[in-house]
Design a protein around this motif. Structure first.
Motif, mmCIF file in Angstrom:
data_model
loop_
_atom_site.group_PDB
_atom_site.id
_atom_site.type_symbol
_atom_site.label_atom_id
_atom_site.label_comp_id
_atom_site.label_asym_id
_atom_site.label_seq_id
_atom_site.Cartn_x
_atom_site.Cartn_y
_atom_site.Cartn_z
ATOM 1 N N LEU A 1 2.849 9.505 2.858
ATOM 2 C CA LEU A 1 3.758 8.896 1.899
ATOM 3 C C LEU A 1 3.010 7.804 1.152
ATOM 4 O O LEU A 1 2.449 6.891 1.760
ATOM 5 C CB LEU A 1 4.981 8.312 2.609
ATOM 6 N N THR A 2 3.014 7.925 -0.153
ATOM 7 C CA THR A 2 2.298 6.977 -1.013
ATOM 8 C C THR A 2 3.300 6.308 -1.936
ATOM 9 O O THR A 2 4.102 6.981 -2.590
ATOM 10 C CB THR A 2 1.230 7.693 -1.852
ATOM 11 N N THR A 3 3.254 4.983 -1.993
ATOM 12 C CA THR A 3 4.208 4.252 -2.809
ATOM 13 C C THR A 3 3.562 2.988 -3.372
ATOM 14 O O THR A 3 2.395 2.704 -3.088
ATOM 15 C CB THR A 3 5.455 3.884 -1.970
ATOM 16 N N ASP A 4 4.333 2.283 -4.182
ATOM 17 C CA ASP A 4 3.875 1.022 -4.777
ATOM 18 C C ASP A 4 2.571 1.230 -5.544
ATOM 19 O O ASP A 4 1.576 0.511 -5.349
ATOM 20 C CB ASP A 4 3.700 -0.043 -3.695
ATOM 21 N N ALA A 5 2.603 2.211 -6.467
ATOM 22 C CA ALA A 5 1.441 2.522 -7.303
ATOM 23 C C ALA A 5 0.201 2.788 -6.456
ATOM 24 O O ALA A 5 -0.907 2.314 -6.746
ATOM 25 C CB ALA A 5 1.180 1.391 -8.295
ATOM 26 N N GLU A 6 0.404 3.541 -5.380
ATOM 27 C CA GLU A 6 -0.667 3.946 -4.455
ATOM 28 C C GLU A 6 -1.283 2.771 -3.702
ATOM 29 O O GLU A 6 -2.366 2.904 -3.120
ATOM 30 C CB GLU A 6 -1.750 4.735 -5.197
#
Length: 247
Positions: free
Chosen positions: A108-113
């Motif tokens: 899971l990738t979030t917050d602009a990676e």
């Protein structure tokens, strides 16, 4: 009548003990939150739906859950160790991963990676049982020069059976490392044995089973109390009626 009153008093005492035992069981079954006070409280996380697709285009892993990260790190500006609580926002989180015969991953990738959270599931092909065996996190945090990272490759959470999904409606905490734990909410996950793009039949976690057991215990205790009081009343009435006939 003294005997009837004694029976009723005993029934009430037993019922109160059962209710107290059920309440204590519930309090012990609930997963305790981290002892350190959080830096902030973002509230309950939103539940996200994630999937992993194999190379042939079929869905090989499904996960639906709310995720909350408990991070402990050193803050240079505050000059002390603090704890931060971060919710993963499903609407800005991308899912990817891979599926193998006995190992499957969900990334899971979030917050602009800037935040990457990876779950590794392992299948025992002898017993046909799977579990969450590894978790790793890398994140760029404000006020911290070096990226935050945590990893544990010897976990044993979210245990299920091949072809079935693991489900836990209750909130629980997965302890990953000394500086990382993950609060999960309304989890349903199936990393192996999917038939199409739907979850298989769900296997309930122990916390959910305990929640179902407590109302049954309370109901049985109350039903037993009513039955015993009714029997005591009928016996007393019969004795009173017999006394009137003798007179």
């Amino acid at each position: 009548m003294t005997q009837i009153g004694g029976v009723q008093s005993w029934c009430l005492t037993v019922t109160l003990q059962l209710l107290l035992a059920a309440a204590l069981h519930q309090s012990f079954a609930t997963v305790a939150p981290p002892t350190a006070p959080p830096h902030k409280d973002p509230g309950r996380p939103e539940r996200g739906n994630y999937r992993v697709t194999s190379s042939n285009g079929t869905v090989c892993l499904l996960a639906s859950m709310g995720l909350q990260l408990n991070l402990t790190f050193s803050s240079p500006s505050l000059n002390k160790t603090v704890q931060d609580v971060v919710n993963l926002q499903p609407n800005v989180t991308k899912s990817s991963g891979s599926c193998g015969p006995d190992v499957a991953s969900l990334q899971l990738t979030t917050d602009a990676e800037k935040t990457n959270l990876t779950f590794i599931f392992t299948l025992n092909t002898t017993s046909n049982k799977y579990h969450l065996s590894e978790v790793s996190l890398s994140a760029v945090l404000p006020d911290v020069k070096e990226p935050f990272s945590a990893h544990n490759g010897s976990l044993d959470y979210l245990r299920g059976t091949l072809g079935y999904s693991y489900m836990c409606r209750e909130a629980q905490t997965l302890d990953v490392a000394q500086d990382l734990s993950i609060n999960t909410f309304q989890v349903q996950v199936q990393p192996f044995g999917l038939a199409g793009d739907q979850f298989g039949a769900a296997e309930e976690c122990q916390l959910d089973e305990d929640d179902m057991l407590i109302p049954i215990i309370v109901g049985a205790a109350l039903a037993g109390l009513v039955l015993i009081v009714l029997l005591a009343y009928l016996i007393g009435r019969k004795r009173s009626h017999a006394g009137y006939q003798t007179i």
